[in-house]
Design a protein around this motif. Structure first.
Motif, PDB file in Angstrom:
ATOM      1  N   UNK A  60     -10.388 -33.201  31.855  1.00  0.00           N
ATOM      2  CA  UNK A  60     -11.311 -33.439  32.966  1.00  0.00           C
ATOM      3  C   UNK A  60     -10.791 -34.544  33.877  1.00  0.00           C
ATOM      4  N   UNK A  61     -10.255 -35.624  33.294  1.00  0.00           N
ATOM      5  CA  UNK A  61      -9.752 -36.736  34.094  1.00  0.00           C
ATOM      6  C   UNK A  61      -8.518 -36.328  34.886  1.00  0.00           C
ATOM      7  N   UNK A  62      -7.625 -35.592  34.269  1.00  0.00           N
ATOM      8  CA  UNK A  62      -6.429 -35.146  34.972  1.00  0.00           C
ATOM      9  C   UNK A  62      -6.787 -34.236  36.136  1.00  0.00           C
ATOM     10  N   UNK A  63      -7.826 -33.425  35.956  1.00  0.00           N
ATOM     11  CA  UNK A  63      -8.270 -32.534  37.035  1.00  0.00           C
ATOM     12  C   UNK A  63      -8.754 -33.337  38.233  1.00  0.00           C
ATOM     13  N   UNK A  64      -9.368 -34.496  37.989  1.00  0.00           N
ATOM     14  CA  UNK A  64      -9.832 -35.338  39.094  1.00  0.00           C
ATOM     15  C   UNK A  64      -8.666 -35.831  39.932  1.00  0.00           C
ATOM     16  N   UNK A  65      -7.529 -36.108  39.296  1.00  0.00           N
ATOM     17  CA  UNK A  65      -6.359 -36.584  40.028  1.00  0.00           C
ATOM     18  C   UNK A  65      -5.572 -35.451  40.666  1.00  0.00           C
ATOM     19  N   UNK A  66      -5.806 -34.230  40.251  1.00  0.00           N
ATOM     20  CA  UNK A  66      -5.018 -33.119  40.758  1.00  0.00           C
ATOM     21  C   UNK A  66      -5.538 -32.577  42.067  1.00  0.00           C
TER      22      UNK A  66
END
Length: 236
Positions: A60-66
């Motif tokens: 979920x966190x990586x998706x926010x940065x993507x």
């Protein structure tokens, strides 16, 4: 394109603010979810127990940065020595900087510290690539006991950013305690960019200086690596 390592204590619920994700949207990001273990706990045992929950949170966190031009990946580690692990992962990924997350909304202005034995050229190049043409202002800050040399360094550095169309201001503190001057200068800025200082980046990221700057400024702190031990660093 720059790469930033964002370490997060994933099982303690540490997260990132919308301001930091927006600031790093032009960068490649590695989100490093970590959990520091007691010496007697085997990492494999912790991974079996907590790995699934931690991985879901990391995705979920990586998706926010993507979002935007940048891309993000993530790694999960269970470790007995977080500093050693962070340093290893930074080298493996060719990270140009570490992020110390902080609470912030929109980031309109960065305070960029050039004080001390830091890689000024790398810091300025990193900031230029990070800000690009997004209208984020920059204040170059230097604390020194040599006023003439300080003004010369600030002037030369500001020209490099101004030539990229970046709104640049400078602030010089003469004969003042560097840390206290930096903390005072952080007021009115949304995030701080600092440089790695000898002997180790990790003493800055997790030591008293960074904790105080992060606490006083509230916003995120980005620490630019000196790159001496990382031939794959990719700041232009």
């Amino acid at each position: 394109m720059t790469r930033v390592l964002v370490p997060l204590a994933i099982l303690e619920g540490e997260s990132v603010s919308s301001g930091l994700t927006t600031l790093l949207e032009s960068a490649n990001v590695t989100v490093l979810g970590y959990h520091e273990l007691p010496e007697q706990t085997p990492p494999d045992q912790a991974r079996d127990q907590y790995g699934s929950r931690a991985t879901d949170a990391l995705e979920d966190l990586a998706a926010e940065f993507g979002v935007g031009e940048g891309t993000a990946d993530y790694r999960l580690v269970f470790t007995h020595d977080r500093e050693q692990t962070f340093d290893r992962v930074a080298g493996e990924t060719g990270a140009d900087a570490y992020a110390v997350p902080g609470a912030t909304g929109p980031i309109d202005r960065l305070l960029v510290a050039l004080t001390g034995d830091v890689a000024v050229e790398r810091i300025v190049s990193f900031v230029a690539a990070l800000v690009a043409d997004r209208g984020i202002g920059v204040t170059l800050f230097l604390a020194t006991d040599d006023e003439a040399a300080g003004r010369e360094l600030l002037a030369a550095s500001s020209v490099r950013l101004a030539d990229r169309g970046i709104d640049v201001a400078t602030e010089l503190a003469v004969d003042e305690p560097p840390l206290e001057a930096l903390v005072d200068a952080a007021v009115g800025h949304d995030a701080v960019v600092m440089g790695e200082r000898a002997p180790s980046l990790l003493t800055l990221v997790f030591g008293e200086d960074a904790e105080r700057v992060a606490a006083e400024s509230v916003g995120p702190v980005l620490v630019v690596r000196n790159g001496e031990d990382d031939e794959s660093a990719n700041v232009d």
